[in-house]
Design an enzyme around this catalytic site. Structure first.
Site, mmCIF file in Angstrom:
data_model
loop_
_atom_site.group_PDB
_atom_site.id
_atom_site.type_symbol
_atom_site.label_atom_id
_atom_site.label_comp_id
_atom_site.label_asym_id
_atom_site.label_seq_id
_atom_site.Cartn_x
_atom_site.Cartn_y
_atom_site.Cartn_z
ATOM 1 N N GLY A 79 -0.987 4.985 3.299
ATOM 2 C CA GLY A 79 0.277 4.992 3.920
ATOM 3 C C GLY A 79 0.975 6.327 3.438
ATOM 4 N N LYS A 136 1.294 3.338 -5.523
ATOM 5 C CA LYS A 136 2.458 3.799 -4.756
ATOM 6 C C LYS A 136 3.119 4.967 -5.529
ATOM 7 C CE LYS A 136 6.524 1.933 -2.187
ATOM 8 N NZ LYS A 136 7.324 0.580 -1.946
ATOM 9 N N GLY A 162 4.217 7.953 4.250
ATOM 10 C CA GLY A 162 5.475 7.852 4.929
ATOM 11 C C GLY A 162 6.238 9.109 4.435
ATOM 12 N N VAL A 211 0.969 5.586 -0.281
ATOM 13 C CA VAL A 211 0.224 4.752 -0.983
ATOM 14 C C VAL A 211 -1.287 4.969 -0.644
ATOM 15 C CG1 VAL A 211 -0.183 2.117 -0.813
ATOM 16 C CG2 VAL A 211 2.190 3.045 -0.265
ATOM 17 N N ASP A 239 13.972 -5.385 4.175
ATOM 18 C CA ASP A 239 13.346 -4.403 5.222
ATOM 19 C C ASP A 239 11.964 -5.268 5.652
ATOM 20 O OD1 ASP A 239 12.689 -2.534 7.026
ATOM 21 O OD2 ASP A 239 11.493 -1.110 5.576
#
Length: 254
Positions: free
Chosen positions: A18, A38, A20, A25, A129
């Site tokens: 991940g 993370k 972003g 991640v 979220d």
């Protein structure tokens, strides 16, 4: 290339699990257990409030204790900034089940997803979220967990600074899009929309620009879309999902 915290080793092939704009991640391991780490991206590291939020997210995972969210394994800070290591839940995100034409599976997944959000809410936490990417569901649909609590609201979380909309607009409740204070009912709205989006394959709104989506999310109801998207589900499941998509938060099923 990410760097694993001291005491952990990087899992090959997970470097971009991940990546972003705000967080990164990747997989790590310790004592044979595969885990997830993370950290913040370079730009986010320069923002004190983002550093505070990641540290607080680790404390929040510790409070939740696993089950409805990943179990916290360790947290800390090194030369690369703050980090948290959590269990690696091997279930795919809800988004990967798009157009799974099995009403029984969707109904089980809905129960599991709402059970998970209920546990989070009972701990005094609003996820903030919920989207098909942030809900992990087991293959049989019987279990679910929430991930990515970076925008969560809780007494232990520092407040989010004023600024642009943060979250996933496609699933945002009207009051959230309008910038109003929001509570657990916004999570219920987003969870119901996420499940109906996966079941029907149809997006709740057709706008393509962020500005248009933000305006539509705050001013246009999606009840007609929800009614249409719930077709084929058991009546009680369809009714619950539809009423959680109502424009007015006061009328949603708690």
């Amino acid at each position: 290339m990410p760097v694993a915290p001291a005491g952990f080793t990087l899992l090959p092939g997970t470097e971009r699990m991940g990546a972003g704009q705000v967080t990164r991640v990747f997989g790590v391991a310790r004592d044979g257990e595969e885990l997830v780490c993370k950290v913040l991206g370079p730009r986010a590291l320069a923002e004190p409030w983002m550093r505070e939020r990641l540290v607080a997210e680790g404390r929040l995972l510790g409070l939740l204790g696993g089950g409805a969210a990943p179990r916290l394994v360790a947290s800390g800070e090194d030369a690369g900034g703050p980090w948290i290591v959590m269990e690696r839940i091997a279930w795919p995100p809800l988004a990967s089940y798009t157009l799974k034409r099995d009403a029984g599976w969707l109904e089980r997944a809905a129960r599991a997803a709402f059970d998970a959000i209920a546990v989070v809410h009972a701990a005094g936490v609003v996820h903030g979220d919920v989207s098909p990417d942030n809900v992990l569901v087991s293959g049989d649909g019987a279990r679910a967990a929430l991930v990515d609590l970076g925008l969560a609201l809780a007494p232990t979380m520092p407040p989010l600074p004023a600024g642009p909309f943060r979250g996933t607009l496609l699933y945002a409740a009207p009051e959230v899009a309008r910038g109003e204070p929001y509570d657990a009912r916004a999570d219920l709205f987003a969870m119901a929309v996420s499940l109906l989006r996966v079941w029907s394959g149809e997006a709740p709104r057709g706008q393509t620009t962020e500005a248009a989506m933000l305006l539509a999310a705050g001013e246009e109801g999606i009840e007609a879309w929800a009614e249409r998207s719930a077709q084929g589900l058991a009546p009680e499941v369809a009714r619950t999902l539809v009423t959680r998509c109502l424009f007015d938060a006061k009328d949603r099923v708690a």
